[in-house]
Design a protein around this motif. Structure first.
Motif, PDB file in Angstrom:
ATOM      1  N   ASN A  91       0.810  -1.225   0.000  1.00 11.26           N
ATOM      2  CA  ASN A  91       0.000   0.000   0.000  1.00 11.26           C
ATOM      3  C   ASN A  91       0.838   1.267   0.000  1.00 11.26           C
ATOM      4  N   ASN A  92       2.135   1.136   0.340  1.00 11.21           N
ATOM      5  CA  ASN A  92       2.988   2.324   0.442  1.00 11.21           C
ATOM      6  C   ASN A  92       4.295   2.158  -0.303  1.00 11.21           C
ATOM      7  N   GLU A  93       4.250   1.427  -1.400  1.00 10.27           N
ATOM      8  CA  GLU A  93       5.468   1.077  -2.132  1.00 10.27           C
ATOM      9  C   GLU A  93       6.358   2.282  -2.426  1.00 10.27           C
ATOM     10  N   ASN A  94       5.768   3.368  -2.875  1.00 13.37           N
ATOM     11  CA  ASN A  94       6.569   4.513  -3.295  1.00 13.37           C
ATOM     12  C   ASN A  94       7.075   5.350  -2.130  1.00 13.37           C
ATOM     13  N   LYS A  95       6.626   5.054  -0.917  1.00 16.13           N
ATOM     14  CA  LYS A  95       7.025   5.844   0.243  1.00 16.13           C
ATOM     15  C   LYS A  95       8.097   5.164   1.071  1.00 16.13           C
ATOM     16  N   ILE A  96       8.427   3.930   0.762  1.00 15.10           N
ATOM     17  CA  ILE A  96       9.420   3.187   1.530  1.00 15.10           C
ATOM     18  C   ILE A  96      10.749   3.172   0.780  1.00 15.10           C
ATOM     19  N   ASP A  97      11.833   3.521   1.490  1.00  9.36           N
ATOM     20  CA  ASP A  97      13.156   3.554   0.883  1.00  9.36           C
ATOM     21  C   ASP A  97      14.035   2.397   1.327  1.00  9.36           C
ATOM     22  N   PHE A  98      13.616   1.712   2.404  1.00  4.14           N
ATOM     23  CA  PHE A  98      14.486   0.685   2.974  1.00  4.14           C
ATOM     24  C   PHE A  98      13.650  -0.237   3.846  1.00  4.14           C
TER      25      PHE A  98
ATOM     26  N   LYS B 246      25.280   1.134   7.612  1.00  3.78           N
ATOM     27  CA  LYS B 246      24.900   0.208   6.560  1.00  3.78           C
ATOM     28  C   LYS B 246      23.713   0.756   5.768  1.00  3.78           C
ATOM     29  N   ILE B 247      22.726   1.289   6.486  1.00  2.00           N
ATOM     30  CA  ILE B 247      21.541   1.863   5.840  1.00  2.00           C
ATOM     31  C   ILE B 247      21.927   3.062   4.982  1.00  2.00           C
ATOM     32  N   ASN B 248      22.736   3.967   5.544  1.00  2.00           N
ATOM     33  CA  ASN B 248      23.155   5.157   4.794  1.00  2.00           C
ATOM     34  C   ASN B 248      23.879   4.783   3.510  1.00  2.00           C
ATOM     35  N   ALA B 249      24.784   3.795   3.595  1.00  3.35           N
ATOM     36  CA  ALA B 249      25.565   3.381   2.433  1.00  3.35           C
ATOM     37  C   ALA B 249      24.673   2.776   1.363  1.00  3.35           C
ATOM     38  N   MET B 250      23.735   1.932   1.762  1.00  2.00           N
ATOM     39  CA  MET B 250      22.895   1.241   0.785  1.00  2.00           C
ATOM     40  C   MET B 250      21.905   2.186   0.124  1.00  2.00           C
ATOM     41  N   ILE B 251      21.401   3.174   0.868  1.00  2.00           N
ATOM     42  CA  ILE B 251      20.499   4.156   0.270  1.00  2.00           C
ATOM     43  C   ILE B 251      21.256   5.020  -0.730  1.00  2.00           C
ATOM     44  N   ARG B 252      22.517   5.379  -0.397  1.00  2.00           N
ATOM     45  CA  ARG B 252      23.327   6.161  -1.334  1.00  2.00           C
ATOM     46  C   ARG B 252      23.568   5.381  -2.613  1.00  2.00           C
ATOM     47  N   MET B 253      23.886   4.087  -2.479  1.00  2.00           N
ATOM     48  CA  MET B 253      24.133   3.255  -3.653  1.00  2.00           C
ATOM     49  C   MET B 253      22.871   3.102  -4.492  1.00  2.00           C
TER      50      MET B 253
ATOM     51  N   LYS C 204      24.142  -5.031  -4.155  1.00  2.00           N
ATOM     52  CA  LYS C 204      23.391  -6.242  -3.817  1.00  2.00           C
ATOM     53  C   LYS C 204      24.181  -7.464  -4.277  1.00  2.00           C
ATOM     54  N   VAL C 205      24.386  -8.413  -3.375  1.00  2.00           N
ATOM     55  CA  VAL C 205      25.089  -9.630  -3.740  1.00  2.00           C
ATOM     56  C   VAL C 205      24.198 -10.475  -4.639  1.00  2.00           C
ATOM     57  N   MET C 206      24.710 -10.807  -5.816  1.00  2.00           N
ATOM     58  CA  MET C 206      23.988 -11.650  -6.772  1.00  2.00           C
ATOM     59  C   MET C 206      24.647 -13.024  -6.787  1.00  2.00           C
ATOM     60  N   THR C 207      23.881 -14.047  -6.428  1.00  2.00           N
ATOM     61  CA  THR C 207      24.437 -15.396  -6.489  1.00  2.00           C
ATOM     62  C   THR C 207      24.611 -15.796  -7.948  1.00  2.00           C
ATOM     63  N   LYS C 208      25.453 -16.800  -8.185  1.00  2.00           N
ATOM     64  CA  LYS C 208      25.643 -17.282  -9.552  1.00  2.00           C
ATOM     65  C   LYS C 208      24.325 -17.783 -10.129  1.00  2.00           C
TER      66      LYS C 208
ATOM     67  N   GLY D 266      32.153 -18.114  -2.540  1.00  2.00           N
ATOM     68  CA  GLY D 266      31.179 -19.121  -2.197  1.00  2.00           C
ATOM     69  C   GLY D 266      29.740 -18.736  -2.476  1.00  2.00           C
ATOM     70  N   ILE D 267      29.538 -17.480  -2.917  1.00  2.00           N
ATOM     71  CA  ILE D 267      28.161 -17.011  -3.140  1.00  2.00           C
ATOM     72  C   ILE D 267      27.972 -16.483  -4.548  1.00  2.00           C
ATOM     73  N   GLY D 268      28.735 -15.458  -4.948  1.00  2.00           N
ATOM     74  CA  GLY D 268      28.527 -14.876  -6.275  1.00  2.00           C
ATOM     75  C   GLY D 268      29.322 -13.598  -6.451  1.00  2.00           C
ATOM     76  N   TYR D 269      28.645 -12.521  -6.897  1.00  2.00           N
ATOM     77  CA  TYR D 269      29.322 -11.278  -7.205  1.00  2.00           C
ATOM     78  C   TYR D 269      28.485 -10.080  -6.722  1.00  2.00           C
ATOM     79  N   VAL D 270      29.182  -8.959  -6.522  1.00  2.00           N
ATOM     80  CA  VAL D 270      28.504  -7.718  -6.167  1.00  2.00           C
ATOM     81  C   VAL D 270      29.189  -6.586  -6.912  1.00  2.00           C
ATOM     82  N   PHE D 271      28.418  -5.615  -7.365  1.00  5.27           N
ATOM     83  CA  PHE D 271      29.000  -4.470  -8.077  1.00  5.27           C
ATOM     84  C   PHE D 271      29.315  -3.365  -7.062  1.00  5.27           C
ATOM     85  N   GLY D 272      30.537  -2.885  -7.108  1.00  2.00           N
ATOM     86  CA  GLY D 272      30.930  -1.751  -6.270  1.00  2.00           C
ATOM     87  C   GLY D 272      31.678  -2.196  -5.040  1.00  2.00           C
ATOM     88  N   GLU D 273      32.602  -1.338  -4.602  1.00  2.00           N
ATOM     89  CA  GLU D 273      33.435  -1.665  -3.444  1.00  2.00           C
ATOM     90  C   GLU D 273      32.635  -1.482  -2.168  1.00  2.00           C
TER      91      GLU D 273
END
Length: 226
Positions: free
Chosen positions: A43-50, A113-120, A169-173, A219-226
């Motif tokens: 119901n609030n998809e566009n209002k949630i950032d995290f 962690k939240i600040n970094a992920m929202i910036r990305m 976001k970590v993407m598994t193979k 053991g999991i996959g790949y992620v873009f960005g340091e």
């Protein structure tokens, strides 16, 4: 103001995290069950950032909720968990989560962690993506490194596009293969994926042994960005 939804059935923990994040200037919404969290999200998809999501909820699994909403939303999802084994983490990434934070945790670490992920998340535009010296024009299907054209094969571009659009976001193979295996009817297996990742790194990484764009999560996959 960024809006954070906390879905956690432990009321003391939920209220404590909510209070700490509100002091940091976030708009915080609390839910205490899977059903309540899902209703708020839809119901609030566009209002949630995290989304901060507990795995073990009283009326269901946070893993199930993540899987149900992932195709409908694109905001970051981080799991609260007391189970941080590799197997449990892989299950979470396969449902579409972006990261984990293990209980007990530091609110200060959570905040960063939240600040970094929202910036990305905000670094990805609809048509043009820029990170460090790399620029991807999704509309023109063009890749530039230091303003010079980078020639990629169709599969290499598809992999890069997928990782860039899921920056941080970590993407598994398995997730990557599921998205690109039938691209133009061409089957891509695990070995072919590894070969394409290696070729892609040679084209965009200054030092393929010290990558800053496509990072291996062992053991999991790949992620873009340091």
């Amino acid at each position: 103001m960024n809006s954070i939804l906390i879905v956690e059935d432990d009321k003391i923990l939920n209220r404590g995290v909510s209070f700490a994040l509100k002091r940091e200037g976030y708009d915080v919404i609390s839910a205490y069950s899977k059903i309540e969290g899902k209703e708020i999200i839809l119901n609030n998809e566009n209002k949630i950032d995290f989304l901060l999501l507990d795995i073990n909820l009283s009326d269901g699994s946070g893993l199930e909720l993540c899987k149900e909403i992932r195709e409908k939303v694109n905001f970051p999802i981080v799991f609260f968990t007391a189970n941080d084994t590799e197997e449990d983490m892989v299950k979470g990434f396969e449902t579409g989560c972006d990261d984990y934070i293990s209980k007990p945790f530091s609110v200060e670490v959570l905040k960063h962690k939240i600040n970094a992920m929202i910036r990305m998340q905000k670094g990805v535009s609809h048509n043009v993506f820029e990170y460090k010296d790399l620029k991807i024009d999704f509309e023109k299907i063009e890749v530039k490194l230091n303003d010079k054209d980078v020639n990629l094969t169709a599969t290499e571009y598809k992999i890069l596009e997928l990782l860039a659009k899921n920056k941080g976001k970590v993407m598994t193979k398995e997730m990557i293969l599921d998205k690109i295996w039938d691209y133009k009817g061409n089957y891509v297996d695990d070995n072919t994926l590894s070969v394409n990742i290696r070729r892609l790194r040679k084209k965009i990484e200054r030092d393929p042994k010290n990558c800053k764009y496509i990072i291996t999560v062992f053991g999991i996959g790949y992620v873009f960005g340091e």
